[in-house]
Write an enzyme that holds these catalytic residues in place. Structure first.
Site, PDB file in Angstrom:
ATOM      1  N   ASP A   1       3.630  -5.664  11.762  1.00 51.28           N
ATOM      2  CA  ASP A   1       2.710  -4.689  11.152  1.00 51.28           C
ATOM      3  C   ASP A   1       3.235  -3.269  11.388  1.00 51.28           C
ATOM      4  OD1 ASP A   1       0.699  -3.648   9.635  1.00 51.28           O
ATOM      5  OD2 ASP A   1      -0.945  -4.235  10.959  1.00 51.28           O
TER       6      ASP A   1
ATOM      7  N   HIS B   1      -5.880  -9.464   4.969  1.00 47.21           N
ATOM      8  CA  HIS B   1      -6.230  -8.480   6.003  1.00 47.21           C
ATOM      9  C   HIS B   1      -7.722  -8.681   6.246  1.00 47.21           C
ATOM     10  CE1 HIS B   1      -6.533  -4.154   7.547  1.00 47.21           C
ATOM     11  NE2 HIS B   1      -7.794  -4.428   7.237  1.00 47.21           N
TER      12      HIS B   1
ATOM     13  N   ASN C   1       0.819  -1.227   0.000  1.00 47.66           N
ATOM     14  CA  ASN C   1       0.000   0.000   0.000  1.00 47.66           C
ATOM     15  C   ASN C   1       0.846   1.267   0.000  1.00 47.66           C
ATOM     16  OD1 ASN C   1       0.819  -0.453   2.656  1.00 47.66           O
ATOM     17  ND2 ASN C   1      -1.059   0.351   3.562  1.00 47.66           N
TER      18      ASN C   1
END
Ligand SMILES: [Zn+2]
Ligand SMILES: [Zn+2]
Length: 420
Positions: A306, A180, A96
């Site tokens: 993360d 996710h 992303n």
């Protein structure tokens, strides 16, 4: 320069080694492992590891390095410097970025930047173009450019039919699909876990079902397609149960959790603490207990960070508008070693979750200290007591809820490809 690591306590779960041995590194590879004092090369740089743990380099399956596009938050250079400081020799970076890593050009750009980085970088490609959840990205192109896995992380693939086709295609290239798990219709505009605390604070909640519904769906799709599925950042007791049940039935599912999900509860949000805002959100004490049990019994294969760097001015705004996510590369090892102190994991099992299992799941020829293997080695001082000081992070970002925490155990030296 050859390197001789002497007198260290080697923990190499893949080869069932848990004893004091010496290791010789030459030309970026491990060339000899022997009883203490039996290897005496001339001219090697000697690293005295007495009292230290010598383990296969840690591998973070889930980080956001923000480059290209958000270099003000983090770059591949600063993110991998943070990784190395935290004991990680390899990092998977989520797609992303801006542009999204949904094509060869972006993957190649990331790998080119990684050439001079402090740790190895394994780019994760997008499942759908622009990660919009609609049209599949060119998976073959991403695979040949160097992606081992695909994910639309940051967002779910809401359309089950699109996810099904992604899983079917992924099998052609044997690429791992990382999910996710979030049902957007249920999470809506939520900013923290839905429950008593969200009600008291007057904040919109994200129910645990938002995660569990998607975990159940993707397990079902993995069962349907035979695709290798990896569930990212598990935060709920329900997801742990679903994954445990799926594994018992032989579904090809693996899963990770992150240190914040076993170290903190939703209580950390009190005071509208934006450093405790992440997605999925921090949950309840019951969930934390289930996550720990899932790690203990092997339902949860991996501890990933993360790592989600943000600029401080972004995080210092109102809770509703602050971005989700915290940095994790420089605190993950210390927080995971707390589980060893608590008797949840043995040292061997902790290293399995931080190195061996990520390598197996990603099919990387790593996560072990065998002769011939890449010399990716982490030397840990298990007794080092230290205070987390975000101001000292190698990461560009400071967004951590662990600032000021006292931890025990720290990476003392991280060797990547035989380089100190
Ligand atoms: Zn995510
Ligand atoms: Zn993420």
């Amino acid at each position: 320069m050859d390197i001789l690591i002497k007198k260290g306590h080697i923990i190499d779960p893949a080869n069932k080694v848990d004893e004091n041995l010496d290791i010789l590194i030459a030309d970026g590879k491990i060339v000899k492992i022997g009883k203490q004092g039996t290897i005496s090369p001339s001219g090697a740089e000697v690293v005295d590891a007495a009292g230290k743990l010598v383990v296969p380099g840690l591998i973070d399956m889930h980080a956001h390095l923000r480059e290209p596009g958000y270099e003000y938050k983090e770059t591949i250079a600063t993110g991998t410097a943070a990784a190395r400081a935290g004991g990680f020799t390899s990092v998977c970076c989520m797609p992303n970025t801006n542009p999204v890593n949904d094509n060869r050009a972006v993957t190649e750009f990331i790998l080119a930047q990684a050439g001079s980085a402090s740790a190895r970088v394994f780019p994760v490609g997008a499942i759908t173009k622009g990660s919009t959840g609609e049209e599949l990205a060119e998976m073959g192109e991403l695979f040949s450019a160097g992606c081992h896995a695909i994910s639309d992380d940051g967002k779910p693939v809401m359309n089950a039919s699109v996810m099904r086709r992604a899983m079917e295609y992924s099998k052609i290239f044997d690429m791992l699909v990382i999910s996710h798990c979030e049902d957007r219709a249920l999470s809506g505009k939520g900013v923290m876990n839905e429950g008593v605390v969200s009600t008291e604070l007057g904040l919109r909640g994200i129910p645990r079902s938002a995660e569990d519904v998607m975990t159940a769906r993707d397990i079902s799709l993995s069962e349907l397609t035979g695709c290798r599925l990896h569930i990212a950042h598990v935060s709920t007791a329900g997801s742990v149960r679903l994954i445990r049940d799926a594994k018992a039935r032989g579904v090809k599912v693996t899963a990770e959790t992150c240190p914040h999900y076993f170290s903190l509860t939703e209580e950390a949000v009190r005071g509208y603490n934006t450093m405790a805002k992440m997605n999925p959100p921090l949950r309840t004490a019951d969930d934390v207990a289930a996550i720990k049990q899932g790690l203990k019994d092997g339902t949860l294969d991996v501890v990933a960070t993360d790592h989600a760097p943000h600029a401080l001015d972004e995080k210092s705004g109102e809770f509703d508008y602050a971005p989700f996510g915290i940095v994790g590369l420089e605190t993950a090892l210390g927080l995971t070693l707390k589980l060893v102190d608590e008797g949840i994991l043995s040292l061997t099992e902790a290293i399995r979750r931080l190195s061996v299992n990520p390598a197996l799941i990603l099919k990387l020829n790593k996560g072990m200290l065998a002769v011939g293997a890449d010399a990716d080695v982490t030397i840990i001082d298990p007794k080092a007591e230290w205070i987390v000081d975000a101001a000292q992070f190698r990461s560009k970002a400071r967004n951590t809820p662990f600032d000021g925490w006292k931890l025990k155990g720290r990476a003392e030296l991280t060797i990547v490809g035989g380089k100190i």
